[in-house]
Design an enzyme around this catalytic site. Sequence first.
Site, PDB file in Angstrom:
ATOM      1  N   GLY A 103       0.787  -1.180   0.280  1.00 41.90           N
ATOM      2  CA  GLY A 103      -0.027  -0.079  -0.082  1.00 41.90           C
ATOM      3  C   GLY A 103       1.030   1.199  -0.020  1.00 41.90           C
ATOM      4  O   GLY A 103       1.780   1.371  -1.028  1.00 41.90           O
TER       5      GLY A 103
ATOM      6  N   LYS B 240       3.045  24.049  -2.142  1.00 40.03           N
ATOM      7  CA  LYS B 240       4.457  24.253  -2.335  1.00 40.03           C
ATOM      8  C   LYS B 240       4.827  24.707  -3.848  1.00 40.03           C
ATOM      9  O   LYS B 240       4.105  24.373  -4.931  1.00 40.03           O
ATOM     10  CB  LYS B 240       4.875  22.830  -2.447  1.00 40.03           C
TER      11      LYS B 240
END
Length: 511
Positions: free
Chosen positions: A13, A82
Site C-alpha cells: 500500500g 509548495k
Amino acid sequence: MDRPIQHIVIVGGGTAGWLTAGIIAARHKARMPAGFRITLVESPNVAIIGVGEGTWPTLRTTLEKMGVSETEFFRHCDTAFKQGGKFVGWTTGAANDAYYHPLMLPQGWSQVNLVPHWLQDARGRTFSAAVCPQETICEEGLAPKTIATPEYRGVANYAYHLDAGKFAGFMQRHCTEKLGVHHVLADVTQVKQDETGDITGLVTEQAGEIAGDLFVDCTGFRALLIGKTLGVGFKECRDVLFCDTALAIQVPHEAEDTPMASQTIATAQSAGWIWDIALPTRRGLGYVYSSDHIDEEAARAELARYAGTKAEARKIPIRGGHREQFWKNNCVAVGLAAGFLEPLEASAIMLIELSAKIIAEQLPARRGVMDIVARRFNEVTHYRWGRIIDFLKLHYVLTQRTDTAFWRDNVDPASVPERLADLLRLWKYRAPWFLDEFDRLEEVFPAASYQYVLYGMGFRTEVDPLENGASAMLASRMLEENAAMAQKMRANLPKNRDLVRKIRDHGMQSI
C-alpha cells in the site's frame, strides 16, 4: 499462454500502492463491469515509510483525473502549497547564500533565452527573481492562488506538501469507494511462478491464494516480487550521490498563526542537508547525510541545532540507486521497490505517477505483447532515473564550499556522470534553453530547471554581445513584464497560511 490481462494485483500500500491503483483504476474503470479487476494486497503488519512530504505539480493533474476533490485533499491530508525549493548555504555557506528553484518557467520561455541578458545586466537581482515572479511570492509568504480560484487551477504554478501517512489512507478510501479497487489486508507467505518465471499468484496468510495476470511490486525496500522472487539486481549510485542516511523528525509550529513557507527549504550542513517542510499543523524536518563524512551522533547534534529541539529522530537508511530492470516477466516495480534517491528535488512521488501512468496507458491487452511494453517501459524509466541522478548531482558539483570533506569530495570529477560533465563544458559557452539539450519526451527536468540551479549557484556562461543584441529588446520587455507580474501577484495573493485555513473552512470552487 497468451492470456488476456484482466486482473492486476498490486502488492503493498502506502503512497506507491494507492497512487498506482488509483491511476490505473481511473483509466480503466469502464472495463470493470466486463470483468477487469484491480486488487491491492497490503500487509496489516508492515508500516509505511511515510516521510515523502514533497510533490511536483504533476500530482494536481493526477488527482484531478482520479476525481479527487482538492478541497477534501487539503482537509484530510494536512496539505499545504509548495511553490518550489529554496536552497540555503549550498554555494558558499555564507549568511546570504540562498537561491530558488521555482515551479514556473522563466518569462517568455519559448521566445527568448533570458540567461545571457541577465548575465550582462543583473541589476542586483537573483536569476530566479529576475525571470520568474515565484521567488517574490515565496519570500513574502504568499499562496499561489486565491480562494476564488477553482480547484486545481492556480495564479502561479504549484505542487503540494502533505502528510504521507494521511495521504495513503485518503487514497485508500477514494480508490475503494469511488474507483472499484478491491482491498485485501493479508501477509504474503509465498509467491507462485510458472515454468517461464511469470508470477501466477500469491499465497497469503489471511486471504488464501490470489491469482493475477500482472503484478505490481509496491513492497518498498523489501522488493518482495522484483528483487526476492525474480532476482532483479540493484544498481547503486553512491559513487555519484554520497548521502546514505536520513534522520527525520516532526516539530510543532511556534504558534497556530506562525507564517507557513510555501517552498521546501533545503539547508546545507557539514555532510549533507536538512529538509524543512511546513504543513498546517507542524513542520517535517530531516537531515540527509553521508555516513562516510559524519557519524550518527554528530549528525543528530546538527539536526537538533537546526530544529531547536533534541526530539528523538527516526533513522532511515538510504540505498541510493535503482533496479537493473523495472519490468520483468509479468511484474513491474513502482516506488521504493524500483529504487530511491535522496529527496533533494522531491522526485519519488513524481516517479510513482509517471510509472503508473505508463502502465495505465500502455497496459498490454494480452500476455503475448507484454514483453514489448516492458522493454519500452524499462528504456524510458532507465533514462528518467539517469537524468534525475544527473540533476541532483548538479546541486553538489557547482558548490564553492571547501570547509568540509563532504563538499570537497563532491566536486571530484570522478564523481560526476559523463553526460553532466559534457553539458557543463557546453554551458560555459551557451546557456541551456528550451530544447537545446533536452529533446526527449521523457525529460523530467526541463532546461529551465537547470537554469535555475546553474545561475542560482553562480555558474558563468560566456556571453557574446553581438549574438545577444538581436534579442535585447524582447528580453528587456520580458524582464519588465516579469517585474510587473511579481508586483501584481504580491498585491493580490493572500498569505499562504490564511488561504489554507480558508480552504479548510469554506472549500474551493469545483471545476
